[in-house]
Design an enzyme around this catalytic site. Structure first.
Site, PDB file in Angstrom:
ATOM      1  N   THR A 124     -25.565  81.918  48.987  1.00  0.00           N
ATOM      2  CA  THR A 124     -25.031  80.737  49.676  1.00  0.00           C
ATOM      3  C   THR A 124     -25.909  80.335  50.861  1.00  0.00           C
ATOM      4  O   THR A 124     -26.628  81.174  51.422  1.00  0.00           O
ATOM      5  CB  THR A 124     -23.602  81.042  50.195  1.00  0.00           C
ATOM      6  OG1 THR A 124     -23.198  80.042  51.113  1.00  0.00           O
ATOM      7  CG2 THR A 124     -23.544  82.378  50.925  1.00  0.00           C
ATOM      8  N   ASP A 125     -25.813  79.073  51.245  1.00  0.00           N
ATOM      9  CA  ASP A 125     -26.549  78.623  52.441  1.00  0.00           C
ATOM     10  C   ASP A 125     -25.912  79.176  53.722  1.00  0.00           C
ATOM     11  O   ASP A 125     -26.502  79.104  54.799  1.00  0.00           O
ATOM     12  CB  ASP A 125     -26.619  77.088  52.502  1.00  0.00           C
ATOM     13  CG  ASP A 125     -25.254  76.399  52.543  1.00  0.00           C
ATOM     14  OD1 ASP A 125     -24.221  77.096  52.449  1.00  0.00           O
ATOM     15  OD2 ASP A 125     -25.226  75.153  52.648  1.00  0.00           O
ATOM     16  N   GLU A 126     -24.693  79.743  53.596  1.00  0.00           N
ATOM     17  CA  GLU A 126     -23.997  80.235  54.796  1.00  0.00           C
ATOM     18  C   GLU A 126     -24.695  81.447  55.414  1.00  0.00           C
ATOM     19  O   GLU A 126     -24.431  81.796  56.556  1.00  0.00           O
ATOM     20  CB  GLU A 126     -22.538  80.555  54.469  1.00  0.00           C
ATOM     21  CG  GLU A 126     -21.829  79.332  53.924  1.00  0.00           C
ATOM     22  CD  GLU A 126     -20.313  79.433  53.864  1.00  0.00           C
ATOM     23  OE1 GLU A 126     -19.735  80.222  54.613  1.00  0.00           O
ATOM     24  OE2 GLU A 126     -19.730  78.692  53.057  1.00  0.00           O
ATOM     25  N   TYR A 151     -17.583  86.735  55.292  1.00  0.00           N
ATOM     26  CA  TYR A 151     -18.068  86.305  53.963  1.00  0.00           C
ATOM     27  C   TYR A 151     -19.583  86.125  53.971  1.00  0.00           C
ATOM     28  O   TYR A 151     -20.300  86.684  53.140  1.00  0.00           O
ATOM     29  CB  TYR A 151     -17.379  84.988  53.556  1.00  0.00           C
ATOM     30  CG  TYR A 151     -18.082  84.273  52.414  1.00  0.00           C
ATOM     31  CD1 TYR A 151     -18.075  84.804  51.130  1.00  0.00           C
ATOM     32  CD2 TYR A 151     -18.771  83.063  52.626  1.00  0.00           C
ATOM     33  CE1 TYR A 151     -18.732  84.165  50.076  1.00  0.00           C
ATOM     34  CE2 TYR A 151     -19.423  82.419  51.581  1.00  0.00           C
ATOM     35  CZ  TYR A 151     -19.405  82.971  50.316  1.00  0.00           C
ATOM     36  OH  TYR A 151     -20.060  82.342  49.282  1.00  0.00           O
ATOM     37  N   LYS A 155     -22.604  88.207  51.950  1.00  0.00           N
ATOM     38  CA  LYS A 155     -23.569  87.569  51.031  1.00  0.00           C
ATOM     39  C   LYS A 155     -25.000  87.832  51.510  1.00  0.00           C
ATOM     40  O   LYS A 155     -25.906  88.076  50.708  1.00  0.00           O
ATOM     41  CB  LYS A 155     -23.309  86.060  50.927  1.00  0.00           C
ATOM     42  CG  LYS A 155     -21.980  85.657  50.340  1.00  0.00           C
ATOM     43  CD  LYS A 155     -21.784  86.061  48.886  1.00  0.00           C
ATOM     44  CE  LYS A 155     -22.599  85.234  47.919  1.00  0.00           C
ATOM     45  NZ  LYS A 155     -22.284  85.599  46.507  1.00  0.00           N
TER      46      LYS A 155
HETATM   47  P1  NAD Z   1     -14.586  81.969  42.811  1.00  0.00           P
HETATM   48  O1  NAD Z   1     -13.848  82.618  43.938  1.00  0.00           O
HETATM   49  O2  NAD Z   1     -14.040  80.719  42.209  1.00  0.00           O
HETATM   50  O3  NAD Z   1     -14.760  83.013  41.616  1.00  0.00           O
HETATM   51  C1  NAD Z   1     -15.097  84.340  41.809  1.00  0.00           C
HETATM   52  C2  NAD Z   1     -14.836  85.078  40.508  1.00  0.00           C
HETATM   53  O4  NAD Z   1     -15.228  86.447  40.692  1.00  0.00           O
HETATM   54  C3  NAD Z   1     -13.370  85.099  40.072  1.00  0.00           C
HETATM   55  O5  NAD Z   1     -13.260  84.778  38.710  1.00  0.00           O
HETATM   56  C4  NAD Z   1     -12.927  86.514  40.358  1.00  0.00           C
HETATM   57  O6  NAD Z   1     -11.909  86.971  39.474  1.00  0.00           O
HETATM   58  C5  NAD Z   1     -14.226  87.279  40.141  1.00  0.00           C
HETATM   59  N1  NAD Z   1     -14.245  88.567  40.850  1.00  0.00           N
HETATM   60  C6  NAD Z   1     -13.894  88.801  42.146  1.00  0.00           C
HETATM   61  N2  NAD Z   1     -14.040  90.106  42.416  1.00  0.00           N
HETATM   62  C7  NAD Z   1     -14.499  90.700  41.285  1.00  0.00           C
HETATM   63  C8  NAD Z   1     -14.835  92.036  40.954  1.00  0.00           C
HETATM   64  N3  NAD Z   1     -14.737  93.032  41.836  1.00  0.00           N
HETATM   65  N4  NAD Z   1     -15.295  92.290  39.705  1.00  0.00           N
HETATM   66  C9  NAD Z   1     -15.399  91.294  38.795  1.00  0.00           C
HETATM   67  N5  NAD Z   1     -15.067  90.016  39.051  1.00  0.00           N
HETATM   68  C10 NAD Z   1     -14.624  89.725  40.283  1.00  0.00           C
HETATM   69  O7  NAD Z   1     -16.052  81.753  43.340  1.00  0.00           O
HETATM   70  P2  NAD Z   1     -17.074  80.556  43.050  1.00  0.00           P
HETATM   71  O8  NAD Z   1     -16.779  79.437  43.962  1.00  0.00           O
HETATM   72  O9  NAD Z   1     -17.150  80.318  41.591  1.00  0.00           O
HETATM   73  O10 NAD Z   1     -18.425  81.229  43.555  1.00  0.00           O
HETATM   74  C11 NAD Z   1     -19.252  81.963  42.662  1.00  0.00           C
HETATM   75  C12 NAD Z   1     -20.417  82.555  43.438  1.00  0.00           C
HETATM   76  O11 NAD Z   1     -21.136  81.518  44.076  1.00  0.00           O
HETATM   77  C13 NAD Z   1     -19.980  83.510  44.546  1.00  0.00           C
HETATM   78  O12 NAD Z   1     -20.890  84.578  44.587  1.00  0.00           O
HETATM   79  C14 NAD Z   1     -20.078  82.677  45.799  1.00  0.00           C
HETATM   80  O13 NAD Z   1     -20.360  83.477  46.923  1.00  0.00           O
HETATM   81  C15 NAD Z   1     -21.248  81.766  45.460  1.00  0.00           C
HETATM   82  N6  NAD Z   1     -21.234  80.468  46.155  1.00  0.00           N
HETATM   83  C16 NAD Z   1     -20.162  79.636  46.012  1.00  0.00           C
HETATM   84  C17 NAD Z   1     -20.173  78.397  46.652  1.00  0.00           C
HETATM   85  C18 NAD Z   1     -19.032  77.422  46.499  1.00  0.00           C
HETATM   86  O14 NAD Z   1     -19.063  76.375  47.144  1.00  0.00           O
HETATM   87  N7  NAD Z   1     -18.037  77.683  45.672  1.00  0.00           N
HETATM   88  C19 NAD Z   1     -21.271  78.033  47.450  1.00  0.00           C
HETATM   89  C20 NAD Z   1     -22.334  78.925  47.584  1.00  0.00           C
HETATM   90  C21 NAD Z   1     -22.301  80.141  46.912  1.00  0.00           C
HETATM   91  P1  TYD Z   2     -14.330  75.429  52.448  1.00  0.00           P
HETATM   92  O1  TYD Z   2     -14.044  74.611  51.246  1.00  0.00           O
HETATM   93  O2  TYD Z   2     -13.391  76.544  52.789  1.00  0.00           O
HETATM   94  O3  TYD Z   2     -15.836  75.959  52.326  1.00  0.00           O
HETATM   95  P2  TYD Z   2     -16.775  76.705  53.428  1.00  0.00           P
HETATM   96  O4  TYD Z   2     -15.916  77.248  54.495  1.00  0.00           O
HETATM   97  O5  TYD Z   2     -17.388  77.794  52.593  1.00  0.00           O
HETATM   98  O6  TYD Z   2     -17.748  75.686  53.895  1.00  0.00           O
HETATM   99  O7  TYD Z   2     -14.392  74.465  53.711  1.00  0.00           O
HETATM  100  C1  TYD Z   2     -15.255  73.356  53.761  1.00  0.00           C
HETATM  101  C2  TYD Z   2     -15.092  72.718  55.125  1.00  0.00           C
HETATM  102  O8  TYD Z   2     -13.769  72.197  55.221  1.00  0.00           O
HETATM  103  C3  TYD Z   2     -15.226  73.711  56.264  1.00  0.00           C
HETATM  104  O9  TYD Z   2     -15.842  73.060  57.362  1.00  0.00           O
HETATM  105  C4  TYD Z   2     -13.804  74.066  56.624  1.00  0.00           C
HETATM  106  C5  TYD Z   2     -13.046  72.778  56.315  1.00  0.00           C
HETATM  107  N1  TYD Z   2     -11.645  72.938  55.866  1.00  0.00           N
HETATM  108  C6  TYD Z   2     -10.640  72.194  56.480  1.00  0.00           C
HETATM  109  O10 TYD Z   2     -10.897  71.385  57.390  1.00  0.00           O
HETATM  110  N2  TYD Z   2      -9.364  72.346  56.026  1.00  0.00           N
HETATM  111  C7  TYD Z   2      -9.042  73.221  55.050  1.00  0.00           C
HETATM  112  O11 TYD Z   2      -7.829  73.343  54.721  1.00  0.00           O
HETATM  113  C8  TYD Z   2     -10.090  73.982  54.419  1.00  0.00           C
HETATM  114  C9  TYD Z   2      -9.766  74.949  53.322  1.00  0.00           C
HETATM  115  C10 TYD Z   2     -11.371  73.795  54.862  1.00  0.00           C
END
Ligand code: NAD
Ligand code: TYD
Length: 338
Positions: A124-126, A151, A155
């Protein structure tokens, strides 16, 4: 035929990736290892569940024995599985270290032992920390690490660990650091699906703090194409930053756009207490993947946002289940002002 182990494939991005991959490469075989936590949902995978080239395994990435057994004959690992929600990491950081850090190490160890050809880690970019609102710089592959939530720290630890396996053992890894994804099958705990589904249910939309925090937004299908290109042509040992075609847009502006698409009134917005340690701004420079691999998003933010809103409007069956039960309790504790 390539055999790919996808972890976390029942989550948001992983399930979109599996559907994308089997459509594009129908001759490949995918094993999906997922623990089915609150974030995992087999409904996401209805489209492929009867595909003979798809196998689902319910299990934990931190279970060494299981992971070892699944690595047999695997060509690529695409590792998505993680605890992914910043707010939950503030409540329960230990779980994030166990799943994200220890789980990744277990996978790396088994993949190394089985001489997997490619291991792609979704980061992630975080990990890069936070920019100031008036700062014009963007995160890139050269930005120093400065994670600020449990988090993001978990990562970042994985990025280092994955790279260490490359430097130390010559293990063939790639990493992508992407921005905030949005699109179909995203759990309604995250901002965009939470806003859309609350508006559809005529419930207030919680916006943290002053609502001016900025994220870069990446449509999930654009992200899947980026991972595809990295797996096909990315350089081993390299990191690629992936982001969207977003003009700088803050949370409040996003919620207002969704309200406009759904023809509702802005009075539905509710400003609530800020998240502790809330990162102010993320912005991402994706010129490396553009120049080296020819990747770029297909559409701008507004086009993808409208498609996403319509998907949630048409797929209430998918998200209404998720908003009841367990999630209701989390929601009440997370948003006591509502
Ligand atoms: P998500 O939370 O929707 O899905 C995570 C999945 O991992 C779920 O299906 C969960 O059951 C599974 N999981 C959790 N713990 C597990 C374990 N111990 N063993 C096996 N499976 C397990 O997440 P997402 O949004 O699809 O993100 C996927 C990846 O991308 C993550 O690594 C996240 O850090 C990264 N990522 C997500 C975003 C975003 O905006 N969603 C942005 C940057 C990076
Ligand atoms: P989120 O979807 O939780 O992603 P991330 O924290 O990984 O960026 O949040 C996106 C942005 O929205 C973040 O600045 C937090 C804000 N946010 C709210 O303002 N209200 C909410 O209820 C949630 C879940 C997030």
């Amino acid at each position: 035929m390539r055999k790919i182990l996808v972890t976390g494939g029942a989550g948001f991005i992983g399930s979109n990736f599996i559907i994308y991959w089997l459509k594009k490469y129908p001759g490949d075989f995918i094993v999906n290892l997922d623990k089915l936590t609150y974030a995992g949902n087999k409904d996401n995978l209805k489209e492929v569940e009867n595909n003979p080239n798809y196998r689902f395994v319910k299990g934990d990435i931190a279970d060494g024995k299981l992971v070892e057994s699944l690595m047999e004959g695997i060509d690529y690992v695409v590792h998505f599985a993680a605890e992914s929600h910043v707010d939950r990491s503030i409540i329960e950081p230990a779980l994030f270290i166990r799943t994200n850090v220890l789980g990744t190490q277990v996978l790396l160890e088994a993949a190394l032992k089985h001489k997997i050809k490619k291991f792609h880690y979704i980061s992630t970019d975080e990990v890069f920390g936070s920019l100031a609102l008036d700062q014009q710089d963007k995160f890139s592959e050269n930005t120093p690490y400065n994670p600020r939530s449990p988090y993001a720290a978990s990562k970042a630890a994985c990025d280092h660990l994955v790279r260490a396996y490359n430097y130390t053992y010559g293990f063939p890894i790639t990493i992508s650091n992407c921005s905030n994804n949005f699109g179909p099958f995203q759990h309604p705990e995250k901002l965009i699906p939470l806003a859309i589904t609350n508006i559809l249910e005529n419930k207030e939309v919680p916006v943290y703090g002053d609502g001016l925090n900025v994220r870069d937004w990446l449509f999930v299908e654009d992200h899947c194409r980026a991972i595809d290109l990295i797996l096909e042509s990315g350089k081993i040992g390299e990191t690629y930053c992936v982001g969207g075609l977003t003009e700088e847009i803050n949370n409040l502006q996003i919620v207002k756009k969704i309200i406009r698409i759904l023809k509702k009134d802005e009075s539905i917005i509710r400003m609530v207490k800020d998240r502790p340690g809330h990162d102010r701004k993320y912005a991402i420079d994706w010129s490396k993947i553009h120049q080296e691999l020819g990747w770029q998003p297909i559409n701008g933010f507004d086009v993808w946002l409208e498609k996403t809103v319509f998907w949630y409007k048409e797929n209430q069956w998918w998200w209404s289940k998720l908003k009841s039960g367990q999630f209701k309790k989390y929601y009440e504790e997370q948003y006591p002002d509502l």
